[in-house]
Design an enzyme around this catalytic site. Structure first.
Site, PDB file in Angstrom:
ATOM      1  CD  GLU A   1     -36.178  12.632 106.915  1.00 61.43           C
ATOM      2  OE1 GLU A   1     -35.515  11.625 107.213  1.00 61.43           O
ATOM      3  OE2 GLU A   1     -36.744  13.327 107.770  1.00 61.43           O
TER       4      GLU A   1
ATOM      5  CD  GLN B   1     -11.206  -6.625  80.473  1.00 55.52           C
ATOM      6  OE1 GLN B   1     -10.779  -7.690  80.921  1.00 55.52           O
ATOM      7  NE2 GLN B   1     -11.809  -6.549  79.312  1.00 55.52           N
TER       8      GLN B   1
ATOM      9  NE  ARG C   1      -0.125   7.471  88.406  1.00 54.65           N
ATOM     10  CZ  ARG C   1       1.024   7.906  88.905  1.00 54.65           C
ATOM     11  NH1 ARG C   1       1.461   9.138  88.604  1.00 54.65           N
ATOM     12  NH2 ARG C   1       1.731   7.152  89.709  1.00 54.65           N
TER      13      ARG C   1
END
Ligand SMILES: Cc1cc2nc3c(=O)[nH]c(=O)nc-3n(C[C@H](O)[C@H](O)[C@H](O)COP(=O)(O)OP(=O)(O)OC[C@H]3O[C@@H](n4cnc5c(N)ncnc54)[C@H](O)[C@@H]3O)c2cc1C
Length: 382
Positions: free
Chosen positions: A245, A282, A271
Site C-alpha cells: 500500500e 524567478q 500567461r
C-alpha cells in the site's frame, strides 16, 4: 540498478497514458461535485488489464513484475484526472487482491482473483474502527469460532469502496489473551453475507469519486474457508500488505505530480503579465524547479521499492519513506500549481483546486504522516 526502461515498458506506459486520457476523464469535475464513482471507467480499466497488474496470468492478471507495475501506476496517475477512480483501483489491487495472492489458499485465489481482474468484483480493506485509527490493532471487532464459521461483531469505518465493494479483507480479534502478533486474523468477506450492513456513507473533502462507507457486523457468520492464512496471522498479513500500500498507491501520485508540473510549465509559458510570461519571474520558475525536484526524488523512491519487491525483498522502511515524502510532496505540488495559476487555480472549473483536496487524503490513509515518522524513527533505532 540499471535505470533504463525496456522498450516494452515504455510502450506500456504510453499506452496507459493514451488510454486514460481517452477513456477515463469523462465529466470529472461534475462527478467530483456529485460524488459519483465511474462504473464505466472501472469497466474500461478492467478491459484494459489495469485491475490485475501483478496478478499472475493463471489467475486472470497481467503478470507484470512489481517494477513494471510501478511504471504502469505512474502512467495511470499521469493520464487519468479522476484521482478517485485511480484510488479505487489501487485500493482494489494493493489492499485486497495482493493479500489474497500472497496469503490465500489455492481455492481462494481461484475463486476471487479472476473475477477481481475482470472487474466483476471490487475489492477493499476493512481495518479502521471509530475508536482505533492509527493504533489499528487495538480494534474491538471480534471473530469467534462457532462450528464451520467465525461469528463477527463490530463496526468498521472510513472504508474506501464500502458502498460499491463486493469483497473485503476484514481484520478482527480472534483472541483476547494472545499478543498482537497472534491475537488477530484476516478474513475474505463477501458483501452478500447476512449480518453485514453498510451503516453510513461518508461525504468527504477530496477523492470524492471514490465512495467511502462504514460497515457493521452483527453476528455475521463468515465461513471458515474464508479465513485468510491461518488463525492468528492477521497482524503479519497486515504488515505485508501495508508495504504494498505505502509503496504502490503512491506511484500514481508521482504521475499526478508530473501532470501538474507539465500543466503548470505550459501555463507559466503562456500567461503574460506586464508583457512577460509569468515563467520568467524567478519566484514562479523556482516553484516549478522545486516541483521537478520532488518528482525526480519520488521516482527514485518508488522505483527502488518496485525493484526490491521484484527481487522478493522487504521494502518496509522504503515504503514508509516513499509514503511520507510523496504524500507531503503531492500536497505542496498542488499548492504550487494553484499559486502559479492564480485565481484560475482556485476556481473549480479548472480542476486544480480539486487536486489539492485529493492530495490531502494521502497524508492520512495507510498511516498518517506522523505515524510514518514514528515508524522511520523506530527503524533508525530511536
Ligand atoms: C481517504 C481515506 C481512505 C481510507 N480508507 C480506508 C480503508 O479503505 N480501510 C480502512 O480500514 N481505513 C481507511 N481509512 C482510515 C485511515 O486508515 C485512518 O484514518 C488512519 O489510520 C488514521 O486514523 P484516525 O483517522 O482515526 O486518526 P487518529 O489515529 O485518531 O489520529 C489523529 C491524529 O493523531 C495523530 N496520532 C495518532 N497516533 C499517533 C502516534 N502514535 N504518534 C504521533 N501521532 C499520532 C495522527 O497522526 C493524527 O494526526 C481511510 C482514511 C482516509 C482519509
Amino acid at each position: 540498478m540499471d535505470f533504463a526502461w525496456t522498450r516494452q515498458q515504455l510502450i506500456l506506459k504510453d499506452s496507459i497514458i493514451a488510454f486514460a486520457r481517452e477513456q477515463l476523464n469523462d465529466r470529472v469535475t461534475e462527478r467530483d461535485r456529485s460524488g459519483e464513482f465511474s462504473r464505466e471507467g472501472w469497466r474500461r480499466s478492467a478491459d484494459f488489464g489495469l485491475l490485475g497488474l501483478t496478478i499472475p496470468v493463471e489467475y486472470g492478471g497481467q503478470g507484470y513484475d512489481p517494477l513494471t507495475a510501478m511504471l504502469a501506476l505512474e502512467a495511470l496517475g499521469y493520464g487519468c484526472t479522476d484521482n478517485g477512480l485511480v484510488f479505487v483501483i489501487n485500493n482494489h489491487l494493493w489492499s485486497c487482491a495482493i493479500s489474497i495472492l500472497d496469503f490465500g489458499s489455492e481455492a481462494q485465489k481461484q475463486r476471487f482473483l479472476p473475477p477481481m481482474c475482470r472487474g466483476e468484483l471490487i475489492g477493499g480493506q476493512v481495518l479502521t474502527e471509530p475508536e482505533s485509527g492509527s493504533a489499528a490493532f487495538t480494534m474491538q471487532t471480534s471473530a469467534v469460532r462457532d462450528g464451520d464459521a467465525y461469528v463477527l461483531n463490530g463496526t468498521k469505518t472510513f472504508l474506501t469502496s464500502a458502498p460499491i465493494g463486493d469483497v473485503f479483507i476484514v481484520y478482527a480479534r480472534t483472541s483476547e489473551s494472545r499478543a498482537v502478533q497472534e491475537g488477530f486474523s484476516a478474513f475474505i468477506v463477501t458483501r452478500d453475507l447476512p449480518g453485514l450492513e453498510m451503516t453510513k456513507a461518508w461525504d468527504k473533502s477530496g477523492l470524492r469519486t471514490a465512495p467511502m462507507g462504514q460497515l457493521t457486523f452483527t453476528n455475521c457468520r463468515v465461513p471458515v474457508d474464508c479465513l485468510l492464512g491461518a488463525e492468528g496471522m492477521g497482524h503479519g498479513i497486515f504488515q505485508s500488505t501495508i508495504e504494498w500500500e505505502r509503496g504502490f498507491f503512491f506511484a500514481s501520485q508521482v504521475g499526478v505530480m508530473e501532470r501538474l508540473l507539465d500543466q503548470s510549465v505550459e501555463y507559466a509559458q503562456q500567461r503574460q503579465q506586464g508583457g512577460k510570461p509569468i515563467g520568467s519571474f524567478q519566484s514562479i520558475s523556482n516553484k516549478l524547479v522545486d516541483m521537478k525536484l520532488r518528482i525526480e526524488l519520488a521516482k527514485l523512491l518508488v522505483y527502488k521499492i518496485g525493484w526490491l519487491k521484484r527481487e522478493g525483498r522487504m521494502a518496509f522502511l522504503e515504503a514508509s519513506l516513499a509514503k511520507l515524502f510523496i504524500s507531503e510532496s503531492h500536497v505542496q505540488t498542488s499548492l504550487d500549481a494553484i499559486q502559479i495559476h492564480g485565481a484560475r487555480g482556485y476556481m473549480t472549473e479548472y480542476g486544480i483546486e480539486r487536486e489539492l483536496r485529493d492530495a490531502v487524503a494521502g497524508t492520512l490513509y495507510a498511516g498518517t504522516s506522523e505515524i510514518q515518522r514514528e515508524v522511520i524513527a523506530s527503524l533508525l533505532g530511536l
